[in-house]
Write an enzyme that holds these catalytic residues in place. Structure first.
Site, mmCIF file in Angstrom:
data_model
loop_
_atom_site.group_PDB
_atom_site.id
_atom_site.type_symbol
_atom_site.label_atom_id
_atom_site.label_comp_id
_atom_site.label_asym_id
_atom_site.label_seq_id
_atom_site.Cartn_x
_atom_site.Cartn_y
_atom_site.Cartn_z
ATOM 1 N N ARG A 4 44.136 11.894 13.526
ATOM 2 C CA ARG A 4 42.967 11.014 13.359
ATOM 3 C C ARG A 4 43.364 9.551 13.510
ATOM 4 O O ARG A 4 42.546 8.699 13.832
ATOM 5 C CB ARG A 4 42.361 11.190 11.955
ATOM 6 N N GLU B 169 28.348 8.898 13.313
ATOM 7 C CA GLU B 169 29.148 10.106 13.558
ATOM 8 C C GLU B 169 30.205 9.838 14.621
ATOM 9 O O GLU B 169 30.045 8.945 15.449
ATOM 10 C CB GLU B 169 28.208 11.208 14.079
ATOM 11 N N ASP B 170 31.246 10.648 14.617
ATOM 12 C CA ASP B 170 32.279 10.495 15.648
ATOM 13 C C ASP B 170 31.809 11.058 16.989
ATOM 14 O O ASP B 170 31.969 10.441 18.029
ATOM 15 C CB ASP B 170 33.596 11.175 15.210
ATOM 16 N N LYS C 222 34.996 13.651 7.888
ATOM 17 C CA LYS C 222 36.030 12.634 7.916
ATOM 18 C C LYS C 222 36.060 11.916 9.272
ATOM 19 O O LYS C 222 36.566 10.805 9.401
ATOM 20 C CB LYS C 222 37.398 13.300 7.672
ATOM 21 N N GLY C 223 35.541 12.596 10.295
ATOM 22 C CA GLY C 223 35.769 12.142 11.671
ATOM 23 C C GLY C 223 35.294 10.747 12.002
ATOM 24 O O GLY C 223 35.885 10.065 12.835
HETATM 25 P P1 IMP Z 1 28.165 19.412 16.262
HETATM 26 O O1 IMP Z 1 27.583 19.755 14.937
HETATM 27 O O2 IMP Z 1 28.468 20.636 17.075
HETATM 28 O O3 IMP Z 1 27.347 18.399 17.057
HETATM 29 O O4 IMP Z 1 29.596 18.841 16.039
HETATM 30 C C1 IMP Z 1 29.825 17.685 15.445
HETATM 31 C C2 IMP Z 1 31.168 17.731 14.727
HETATM 32 O O5 IMP Z 1 32.113 18.611 15.347
HETATM 33 C C3 IMP Z 1 31.766 16.367 14.831
HETATM 34 O O6 IMP Z 1 31.401 15.607 13.724
HETATM 35 C C4 IMP Z 1 33.251 16.633 14.882
HETATM 36 O O7 IMP Z 1 33.760 16.582 13.580
HETATM 37 C C5 IMP Z 1 33.394 18.017 15.441
HETATM 38 N N1 IMP Z 1 33.804 17.975 16.859
HETATM 39 C C6 IMP Z 1 33.024 18.184 17.955
HETATM 40 N N2 IMP Z 1 33.714 18.074 19.091
HETATM 41 C C7 IMP Z 1 34.990 17.780 18.741
HETATM 42 C C8 IMP Z 1 36.200 17.526 19.490
HETATM 43 O O8 IMP Z 1 36.248 17.546 20.727
HETATM 44 N N3 IMP Z 1 37.309 17.243 18.754
HETATM 45 C C9 IMP Z 1 37.307 17.220 17.382
HETATM 46 N N4 IMP Z 1 36.199 17.439 16.646
HETATM 47 C C10 IMP Z 1 35.044 17.718 17.317
HETATM 48 MG MG MG Z 2 32.415 14.772 12.390
#
Ligand code: IMP
Ligand code: MG
Length: 177
Positions: free
Chosen positions: A167, A100-101, A44-45
């Site tokens: 969000r 991606e967020d 959703k981010g």
């Molecule tokens: P990754 O797979 O560890 O690279 O993380 C990516 C996902 O983790 C992102 O799409 C976010 O949804 C979530 N995420 C990572 N860091 C944060 C944060 O600081 N706040 C909220 N969500 C996060």
């Molecule tokens: Mg995300």
């Protein structure tokens, strides 16, 4: 964890976020010209970022949405990517831009890039992230495009959530742990 809006420390202003999104959109416009792209928004981010970004893109594009999760209700990555909904059209021969967020450990980016490249023979598969939490990378992957590099903080707002909340905040703040 139950945080109050007043506990959020301002980190990235709405104006800065929007300026950086415009800059990245210009790069994407230059790189793709008038070629068609599929924008894959990771729910959703990334919903806020994707909707802001596409408004500045000039090529013909179509948007698709996948839903992945790796954080659950926690403030750090579980280390496992959970695909909730990953139905996609035929992407053979297409330019694909994953939106991606935030890229944190890199697991989500790697999971989705590998999924797309193993299921389709795309023309190109690029990854675009609003935020880059470079310090936390666990897998060797870099975004092709990113707007802002951030510190190792738990960030909330502009799509990023804390237990599903906040969000909708137009700026990004952080929660002191
Ligand atoms: P990754 O797979 O560890 O690279 O993380 C990516 C996902 O983790 C992102 O799409 C976010 O949804 C979530 N995420 C990572 N860091 C944060 C944060 O600081 N706040 C909220 N969500 C996060
Ligand atoms: Mg995300």
């Amino acid at each position: 964890m139950n945080i109050k809006l007043e506990d959020l420390k301002p980190y990235l202003s709405e104006q800065l976020i929007q300026e950086k999104i415009k800059e990245v959109a210009e790069k994407i416009n230059n790189d793709f010209g008038n070629e068609h792209i599929y924008v894959i928004c990771v729910l959703k981010g990334a919903v806020m970022f994707a909707t802001s970004l596409v408004k500045h893109l000039k090529m013909p594009l179509q948007m698709e949405f996948v839903r992945l999760s790796s954080y659950g209700n926690s403030t750090s990555s579980s280390g496992k990517v959970n695909s909730v909904d990953i139905s996609l059209p035929n992407l053979n021969g297409e330019n694909v831009l994953i939106v991606e967020d935030i890229i944190d450990t890199g697991l989500t980016a790697k999971f989705l890039t590998d999924f797309i490249n193993s299921n389709f023979k795309t023309k190109s598969t690029k990854f675009c992230s609003l935020l880059d939490k470079r310090c936390c990378r666990k897998v060797d992957i870099e975004p092709d495009y990113y707007c802002i590099e951030v510190d190792n903080k738990f960030l909330v707002g502009f799509g990023l959530d804390c237990e599903g909340y906040y969000r909708n905040i137009p700026y990004i703040g952080y929660v002191e742990m």
